[in-house]
Design a protein around this motif. Structure first.
Motif, PDB file in Angstrom:
ATOM      1  N   THR A 152       0.833  -1.202   0.000  1.00 24.97           N
ATOM      2  CA  THR A 152       0.000   0.000   0.000  1.00 24.97           C
ATOM      3  C   THR A 152       0.864   1.246   0.000  1.00 24.97           C
ATOM      4  N   GLU A 153       1.902   1.257   0.819  1.00 21.65           N
ATOM      5  CA  GLU A 153       2.761   2.431   0.920  1.00 21.65           C
ATOM      6  C   GLU A 153       3.477   2.712  -0.393  1.00 21.65           C
ATOM      7  N   LEU A 154       3.937   1.657  -1.067  1.00 17.05           N
ATOM      8  CA  LEU A 154       4.614   1.871  -2.346  1.00 17.05           C
ATOM      9  C   LEU A 154       3.636   2.338  -3.414  1.00 17.05           C
ATOM     10  N   LEU A 155       2.419   1.806  -3.409  1.00 17.60           N
ATOM     11  CA  LEU A 155       1.414   2.271  -4.362  1.00 17.60           C
ATOM     12  C   LEU A 155       1.084   3.738  -4.111  1.00 17.60           C
ATOM     13  N   ASP A 156       0.997   4.116  -2.845  1.00 18.01           N
ATOM     14  CA  ASP A 156       0.816   5.537  -2.511  1.00 18.01           C
ATOM     15  C   ASP A 156       1.941   6.365  -3.137  1.00 18.01           C
ATOM     16  N   GLY A 157       3.158   5.893  -2.979  1.00 16.09           N
ATOM     17  CA  GLY A 157       4.312   6.605  -3.513  1.00 16.09           C
ATOM     18  C   GLY A 157       4.273   6.711  -5.029  1.00 16.09           C
ATOM     19  N   ARG A 171      12.430   8.309   0.662  1.00 18.83           N
ATOM     20  CA  ARG A 171      13.553   7.976   1.562  1.00 18.83           C
ATOM     21  C   ARG A 171      13.430   6.545   2.079  1.00 18.83           C
ATOM     22  N   GLU A 172      12.221   6.174   2.504  1.00 18.36           N
ATOM     23  CA  GLU A 172      12.020   4.820   3.023  1.00 18.36           C
ATOM     24  C   GLU A 172      12.258   3.779   1.931  1.00 18.36           C
ATOM     25  N   TRP A 173      11.801   4.065   0.701  1.00 16.88           N
ATOM     26  CA  TRP A 173      12.009   3.152  -0.412  1.00 16.88           C
ATOM     27  C   TRP A 173      13.497   2.991  -0.704  1.00 16.88           C
ATOM     28  N   GLN A 177      17.928  -0.634  -0.823  1.00 17.80           N
ATOM     29  CA  GLN A 177      19.336  -0.908  -0.520  1.00 17.80           C
ATOM     30  C   GLN A 177      19.471  -2.178   0.324  1.00 17.80           C
ATOM     31  N   ARG A 178      18.578  -2.361   1.301  1.00 16.67           N
ATOM     32  CA  ARG A 178      18.645  -3.563   2.133  1.00 16.67           C
ATOM     33  C   ARG A 178      18.337  -4.817   1.320  1.00 16.67           C
ATOM     34  N   LEU A 179      17.367  -4.743   0.402  1.00 15.61           N
ATOM     35  CA  LEU A 179      17.061  -5.897  -0.439  1.00 15.61           C
ATOM     36  C   LEU A 179      18.189  -6.181  -1.429  1.00 15.61           C
ATOM     37  N   ASN A 180      18.733  -5.129  -2.016  1.00 17.98           N
ATOM     38  CA  ASN A 180      19.816  -5.319  -2.978  1.00 17.98           C
ATOM     39  C   ASN A 180      21.019  -6.002  -2.343  1.00 17.98           C
ATOM     40  N   TYR A 181      21.209  -5.810  -1.063  1.00 21.60           N
ATOM     41  CA  TYR A 181      22.299  -6.485  -0.369  1.00 21.60           C
ATOM     42  C   TYR A 181      22.207  -7.993  -0.612  1.00 21.60           C
TER      43      TYR A 181
END
Length: 114
Positions: A7-12, A86-88, A93-97
């Protein structure tokens, strides 16, 4: 496999598109569907929620004898978009790790006796 968008990403995504230009609902759905799988019925509750949060406002414009409802991002919506961005960035970055780690060599030994 289709990765579900939160939901948050869709908002973004909605706020980011509306930062570029005001759009009516159908055009906004089409724009999102260029990159993401999204049912048209999914977007309208999102738009209502974003409007209730005061991140969007609406106005009507006549089009071929009917009114189209346009959505416009507000200053509060721009602030929210900055937070989501910013949160994205941190989340990505954490997932790309994990996704960018080189594969480790396997520890299985090959038996050449055959």
């Amino acid at each position: 496999m289709s990765i579900q968008i939160s939901t948050e990403l869709l908002d973004g995504v909605v706020l980011a598109i509306l930062r570029q230009e005001d759009m009516y609902g159908y055009a906004l759905t089409q724009r999102i569907q260029e990159s993401l799988t999204l049912s048209p019925s999914t977007l309208y509750p999102v738009l209502r929620r974003l409007k209730a949060q005061h991140w969007l406002i609406t106005y009507d414009k006549p089009f071929q004898g009917r009114n189209r409802r346009y959505y416009q991002i507000t200053p509060a919506g721009l602030q929210q978009l900055e937070i989501i961005t910013r949160e994205w960035a941190g989340y990505k970055q954490r997932l790309n790790y994990f996704f960018e780690q080189p594969a480790l060599p396997t520890t299985m030994e090959v038996n050449d006796d055959n």
